[in-house]
Design a protein around this motif. Structure first.
Motif, PDB file in Angstrom:
ATOM      1  N   ILE A 147       5.230  -6.201  -7.276  1.00 35.61           N
ATOM      2  CA  ILE A 147       5.020  -7.573  -6.808  1.00 35.61           C
ATOM      3  C   ILE A 147       4.807  -7.604  -5.295  1.00 35.61           C
ATOM      4  N   LEU A 148       5.526  -6.762  -4.570  1.00 38.29           N
ATOM      5  CA  LEU A 148       5.425  -6.721  -3.112  1.00 38.29           C
ATOM      6  C   LEU A 148       4.215  -5.944  -2.616  1.00 38.29           C
ATOM      7  N   GLY A 149       3.435  -5.391  -3.536  1.00 34.01           N
ATOM      8  CA  GLY A 149       2.177  -4.766  -3.142  1.00 34.01           C
ATOM      9  C   GLY A 149       2.206  -3.274  -2.948  1.00 34.01           C
ATOM     10  N   ALA A 150       3.189  -2.576  -3.504  1.00 38.34           N
ATOM     11  CA  ALA A 150       3.220  -1.116  -3.377  1.00 38.34           C
ATOM     12  C   ALA A 150       1.928  -0.511  -3.908  1.00 38.34           C
TER      13      ALA A 150
ATOM     14  N   ILE B  19       3.162  12.055  -7.780  1.00 38.69           N
ATOM     15  CA  ILE B  19       2.919  11.322  -6.534  1.00 38.69           C
ATOM     16  C   ILE B  19       2.193  12.275  -5.578  1.00 38.69           C
ATOM     17  N   PRO B  20       0.940  12.594  -5.867  1.00 35.17           N
ATOM     18  CA  PRO B  20       0.247  13.653  -5.110  1.00 35.17           C
ATOM     19  C   PRO B  20       0.048  13.342  -3.632  1.00 35.17           C
ATOM     20  N   ASP B  21       0.047  12.056  -3.262  1.00 33.23           N
ATOM     21  CA  ASP B  21      -0.130  11.701  -1.855  1.00 33.23           C
ATOM     22  C   ASP B  21       1.198  11.542  -1.116  1.00 33.23           C
ATOM     23  N   GLY B  22       2.290  11.911  -1.772  1.00 34.11           N
ATOM     24  CA  GLY B  22       3.595  11.869  -1.120  1.00 34.11           C
ATOM     25  C   GLY B  22       4.304  10.531  -1.282  1.00 34.11           C
ATOM     26  N   ILE B  23       5.594  10.547  -0.947  1.00 35.48           N
ATOM     27  CA  ILE B  23       6.462   9.375  -1.121  1.00 35.48           C
ATOM     28  C   ILE B  23       6.711   8.719   0.236  1.00 35.48           C
ATOM     29  N   ASP B  24       6.475   7.420   0.291  1.00 31.94           N
ATOM     30  CA  ASP B  24       6.826   6.667   1.498  1.00 31.94           C
ATOM     31  C   ASP B  24       8.247   6.111   1.416  1.00 31.94           C
TER      32      ASP B  24
ATOM     33  N   GLY C  94       0.791  -1.226   0.000  1.00 36.08           N
ATOM     34  CA  GLY C  94       0.000   0.000   0.000  1.00 36.08           C
ATOM     35  C   GLY C  94       0.819   1.269   0.000  1.00 36.08           C
ATOM     36  N   GLU C  95       2.124   1.191   0.285  1.00 31.67           N
ATOM     37  CA  GLU C  95       2.954   2.386   0.336  1.00 31.67           C
ATOM     38  C   GLU C  95       3.345   2.843  -1.072  1.00 31.67           C
ATOM     39  N   SER C  96       3.654   4.138  -1.183  1.00 31.31           N
ATOM     40  CA  SER C  96       4.071   4.712  -2.466  1.00 31.31           C
ATOM     41  C   SER C  96       5.584   4.670  -2.593  1.00 31.31           C
ATOM     42  N   LEU C  97       6.039   4.426  -3.832  1.00 25.07           N
ATOM     43  CA  LEU C  97       7.466   4.337  -4.105  1.00 25.07           C
ATOM     44  C   LEU C  97       7.807   5.228  -5.284  1.00 25.07           C
ATOM     45  N   TYR C  98       8.917   5.960  -5.148  1.00 24.75           N
ATOM     46  CA  TYR C  98       9.487   6.706  -6.263  1.00 24.75           C
ATOM     47  C   TYR C  98      10.920   6.244  -6.442  1.00 24.75           C
ATOM     48  N   VAL C  99      11.307   5.919  -7.691  1.00 23.77           N
ATOM     49  CA  VAL C  99      12.666   5.481  -7.990  1.00 23.77           C
ATOM     50  C   VAL C  99      13.228   6.342  -9.110  1.00 23.77           C
ATOM     51  N   SER C 100      14.405   6.901  -8.885  1.00 24.23           N
ATOM     52  CA  SER C 100      15.096   7.653  -9.934  1.00 24.23           C
ATOM     53  C   SER C 100      15.993   6.699 -10.719  1.00 24.23           C
ATOM     54  N   GLY C 101      16.348   7.106 -11.935  1.00 24.43           N
ATOM     55  CA  GLY C 101      17.105   6.197 -12.790  1.00 24.43           C
ATOM     56  C   GLY C 101      16.325   4.917 -13.032  1.00 24.43           C
ATOM     57  N   ALA C 102      15.024   5.060 -13.266  1.00 31.03           N
ATOM     58  CA  ALA C 102      14.126   3.910 -13.248  1.00 31.03           C
ATOM     59  C   ALA C 102      14.267   2.996 -14.451  1.00 31.03           C
ATOM     60  N   ALA C 103      14.881   3.462 -15.526  1.00 32.45           N
ATOM     61  CA  ALA C 103      15.030   2.622 -16.713  1.00 32.45           C
ATOM     62  C   ALA C 103      16.347   1.865 -16.730  1.00 32.45           C
TER      63      ALA C 103
END
Length: 350
Positions: A170-173, A214-219, A148-157
């Motif tokens: 897969i882990l349910g983010a 990510i309007p609800d913020g990054i966890d 349920g948590e939000s994730l942001y990753v840089s260099g994502a490609a």
């Protein structure tokens, strides 16, 4: 006594900024035959990775390469001569003696790569190798991502970033967003890898772009870039969020004297946890990860994505292209013929 002629790449001088061709030297050399307990390996694939730029420098508390010596890194090859009963001729192995066409090593420093129908050999240096394992450890142990948590990753490609987004799903983010450097990469993250959102970081305000996506913020922020990406993420971190410091590819060519984010006060006011890590401290958990990730690959939840160039003479250019962001997924160099059969058409690879 037969000696084996081969080629390898040496570090000729420490790069100043972006590495150039003259920082490296291709050497033709000859290898002694393997002694008792050793094997001669013909390398098939080698990896080039962002951390290698740091090893070309000479920084405190981080292992560096010596000048006029062959470099190293992850590689997969085939045993061509063996003096150890557990690794007969023809065995496919992974090891740490990349940047060369052949290697003689102790059998204890090689791991057998088991062929699995539907999984290409390249995956063992990508999502089943250190890239995927780094993503997994960063998410589960350093970032402690929960469903349920939000994730942001840089260099994502890149190799790690693309694995981070997929494994987080897969882990349910709850929401997975990544940044990349071209519209094509952005499209691939969403359409090919299942990210909920992605954006090109070449924008006027990276902070505003992160907040919009990510309007609800990054966890959990998984940082592969550093610099302005870290600053933008700090602006959008939720209280008690976690920042996983995996890399800083945006700063590797200027390792000294770079200004830090101006908003580090948010680590205090938002009660954040920010932690760096290196994967070598977690190798005891690697076999369990491989078993789990292999299942994800075979059932289609995880894709193996790579950019492959051919020939040791192309390795330096491949490394430079990696630092310039010209790859999608894992950047690999093919050094000789793949000994394994090709994957089925339905295999999870790209």
């Amino acid at each position: 006594m037969t000696r084996y002629e081969t080629r390898e790449v040496h570090l000729a001088r420490r790069p100043d900024g972006m590495p150039v061709t003259d920082d490296f030297r291709m050497i033709t050399t000859s290898l002694e035959p393997p002694g008792p307990g050793q094997v001669l390996v013909r390398n098939v694939l080698m990896s080039v990775d962002p951390y290698m730029r740091v090893r070309m420098a000479k920084l405190p508390s981080y292992p560096h390469w010596e000048l006029d010596q062959v470099m190293d890194g992850s590689a997969i090859g085939v045993v061509e001569r063996s003096e150890h009963p557990d690794l007969p001729v023809g065995t496919v192995v992974s090891h740490r003696l990349g940047w060369r066409e052949h290697a003689v090593l102790d059998a204890g420093h090689a791991s057998t790569v088991r062929h699995i129908d539907g999984i290409p050999l390249t995956a063992h240096l990508g999502v089943l190798g250190m890239a995927g394992f780094t993503a997994y450890v960063g998410l589960t142990q350093i970032g402690a991502l929960t469903p349920g948590e939000s994730l942001y990753v840089s260099g994502a490609a890149g190799a790690v970033g693309s694995a981070v987004g997929q494994i987080a799903r897969i882990l349910g983010a709850g929401r997975v967003v990544g940044s990349a450097g071209t519209p094509a990469k952005v499209a691939y993250l969403v359409d090919g890898l299942g990210f909920d959102g992605a954006f090109d970081y070449h924008v006027e305000s990276l902070s505003e772009c992160v907040a919009t996506n990510i309007p609800d913020g990054i966890d959990v922020y998984f940082d592969n870039v550093g610099g302005g990406h870290l600053q933008a993420a700090l602006d959008s971190m939720n209280q008690h969020g976690r920042i996983v410091v995996c890399g800083a590819i945006g700063e590797y060519n200027a390792l000294r004297g770079q200004p830090g984010p101006s908003n580090l006060i948010y680590v205090l006011t938002k009660r954040l946890r920010m932690e760096g890590f290196t994967i070598r401290e977690h190798m005891a958990e690697y076999p369990a990860f491989v078993a789990r990730a292999t299942t994800w690959l075979l059932d289609g939840q995880l894709r193996s994505t790579d950019t492959v160039v051919s020939g040791l003479e192309s390795a330096v250019d491949a490394f430079r292209d990696l630092l310039a962001g010209r790859n999608i997924g894992k950047m690999l160099v093919r050094l000789s013929e793949d000994p394994t059969p090709p994957p089925d058409r339905g295999a999870a690879s790209a």
